[in-house]
Design an enzyme around this catalytic site. Structure first.
Site, mmCIF file in Angstrom:
data_model
loop_
_atom_site.group_PDB
_atom_site.id
_atom_site.type_symbol
_atom_site.label_atom_id
_atom_site.label_comp_id
_atom_site.label_asym_id
_atom_site.label_seq_id
_atom_site.Cartn_x
_atom_site.Cartn_y
_atom_site.Cartn_z
ATOM 1 N N ARG A 237 78.474 -97.797 -2.133
ATOM 2 C CA ARG A 237 77.201 -97.234 -2.574
ATOM 3 C C ARG A 237 77.163 -95.768 -2.152
ATOM 4 O O ARG A 237 77.521 -95.426 -1.013
ATOM 5 C CB ARG A 237 76.016 -97.980 -1.954
ATOM 6 C CG ARG A 237 75.746 -99.358 -2.563
ATOM 7 C CD ARG A 237 75.248 -99.285 -4.002
ATOM 8 N NE ARG A 237 74.944 -100.590 -4.572
ATOM 9 C CZ ARG A 237 75.803 -101.342 -5.269
ATOM 10 N NH1 ARG A 237 77.045 -100.920 -5.475
ATOM 11 N NH2 ARG A 237 75.425 -102.502 -5.773
ATOM 12 N N GLU A 266 72.692 -91.430 -7.805
ATOM 13 C CA GLU A 266 73.210 -91.941 -9.074
ATOM 14 C C GLU A 266 72.093 -92.184 -10.082
ATOM 15 O O GLU A 266 71.076 -92.762 -9.699
ATOM 16 C CB GLU A 266 73.910 -93.270 -8.740
ATOM 17 C CG GLU A 266 74.990 -93.649 -9.678
ATOM 18 C CD GLU A 266 75.779 -94.832 -9.132
ATOM 19 O OE1 GLU A 266 76.287 -94.764 -7.998
ATOM 20 O OE2 GLU A 266 75.870 -95.827 -9.858
ATOM 21 N N HIS A 284 80.981 -95.346 -11.735
ATOM 22 C CA HIS A 284 80.628 -96.648 -11.145
ATOM 23 C C HIS A 284 81.237 -97.811 -11.957
ATOM 24 O O HIS A 284 80.509 -98.610 -12.557
ATOM 25 C CB HIS A 284 79.102 -96.799 -11.036
ATOM 26 C CG HIS A 284 78.693 -97.818 -9.986
ATOM 27 N ND1 HIS A 284 77.514 -97.759 -9.283
ATOM 28 C CD2 HIS A 284 79.332 -98.926 -9.521
ATOM 29 C CE1 HIS A 284 77.432 -98.788 -8.447
ATOM 30 N NE2 HIS A 284 78.531 -99.508 -8.580
HETATM 31 C C1 DGY Z 1 78.191 -104.360 -7.316
HETATM 32 O O1 DGY Z 1 78.433 -105.500 -7.758
HETATM 33 O O2 DGY Z 1 77.433 -104.190 -6.367
HETATM 34 C C2 DGY Z 1 78.900 -103.216 -7.965
HETATM 35 O O3 DGY Z 1 78.453 -102.004 -7.532
HETATM 36 C C3 DGY Z 1 78.890 -103.319 -9.462
HETATM 37 O O4 DGY Z 1 79.703 -104.356 -9.818
#
Ligand code: DGY
Length: 318
Positions: A237, A266, A284
């Site tokens: 993240r 983002e 992402h």
């Molecule tokens: C998640 O699953 O948290 C990813 O960032 C997207 O697949």
């Protein structure tokens, strides 16, 4: 008895939608663009379940607009987009999609690591721009990966999958994860405090969830400890890294490069990040393979179906 209703906030792979239709009256945004907040607030009014994405903010306002809601099934393993405490207070099950995206995300972390180490994107741009005039002894010299030290922040499923791949490169693996039981890991992996990991690792890959404790875990002090040849990869993240501090470190060549799949604000990306040659930027796509996204959809569907049928869902977080 009438079927329960589910709202799906964005186009997801068809097998998941078909599975949902077996149980629910399906209301879905079948566009690849997000629904407006207004439409989302309206759609959840009648919904018994919601299948949402990490880009949907499932906050108190939204949960309060959904009096019948029994399940929020996130199409992601991370669930920092959901007010889990408030959902729990309201008796709403919150579910996610762990496990099924582990290997795809680990593959992408490695793709970024290798791209940064060996100038893959810069090399591609160079060739496309017609600049390649023949082999040169000093063209795009990178750093070897083989035999180096990999530092992993967050030794959950994805961190471990990234570490497993490192054995093929004969790497020493260091990890920082105060929540992990060292006994559950191969003996050769070495636990480290974060400053030590920052100092010793040649490649650092982040695989922690975003929590109040991990926000800005990597900031100016940590970047200052890293080797000048270090590569930092983030597929977890964005807010785990202080992006302004990272931009400064990349601009000053404090570290060699960064590979980013996620961003602090983002989908906004600071203009300066786009101008830097020593960063590889992806939109992402850690879990973005047909197989994985289909599995994520089916797991998110099974989570919602189980809650509605009064069974324990495969992956509930509260
Ligand atoms: C998640 O699953 O948290 C990813 O960032 C997207 O697949």
């Amino acid at each position: 008895m009438s079927k329960p209703r589910i709202y799906v906030t964005r186009l997801i792979p068809e097998p998941a939608l078909r599975r949902l239709e077996e149980v629910f009256v399906l209301d879905a945004n079948r566009e690849s663009a997000p629904v407006s907040r207004e439409r989302l607030l309206e759609a959840v009014r009648e919904a018994d379940a919601l299948l949402c994405l990490l880009t949907d903010s499932i906050d108190k306002e939204l949960l309060d607009a959904a009096p019948r809601l029994k399940c929020v099934s996130n199409y992601a393993v991370g669930y920092n987009n959901i007010d889990v405490d408030y959902a729990t207070q309201r008796g709403i099950a919150v579910c996610n999609t762990p496990g099924v995206l582990t290997e795809s995300t680990a593959d992408l972390a490695w793709s970024l690591l290798m791209s940064c180490a060996r100038h893959i994107v810069e090399g591609d741009n160079y060739v496309r721009a017609g600049k390649f005039t023949g082999w040169e002894p000093m063209l795009f010299l990178g750093n070897d990966v083989y035999g180096k030290t990999l530092g992993i922040i967050g030794m959950g499923r994805i961190g471990r999958a990234v570490a497993r791949r490192a054995s093929g490169f004969a790497m020493r693996v260091l990890y920082f994860d105060p929540t992990v039981d060292p006994e559950s890991l191969p003996q050769e992996y070495q636990a480290a405090e974060l400053p030590q990991l920052c100092q010793d690792a040649d490649f650092i890959s982040i695989h922690a969830p975003l929590t109040p404790q991990t926000r800005h875990l990597i900031g100016a002090p940590e970047l200052a400890l890293m080797k000048q040849t270090a590569v930092l990869v983030n597929t977890a993240r964005g807010p785990i890294i202080d992006e302004a501090a990272l931009i400064q470190a990349l601009r000053d060549k404090r570290i060699a490069a960064a590979g980013l799949d996620v961003y602090e604000f983002e989908p906004q990306i600071p203009a300066e990040l786009l101008t830097l040659a020593n960063v590889v930027l992806l939109p992402h796509i850690g879990s973005a393979s047909w197989e994985t996204r289909t599995k994520m959809g089916l797991l998110a569907a099974e989570n919602a179906i189980a809650v509605i049928e009064g069974r324990t869902p495969p992956a509930r977080v509260n």
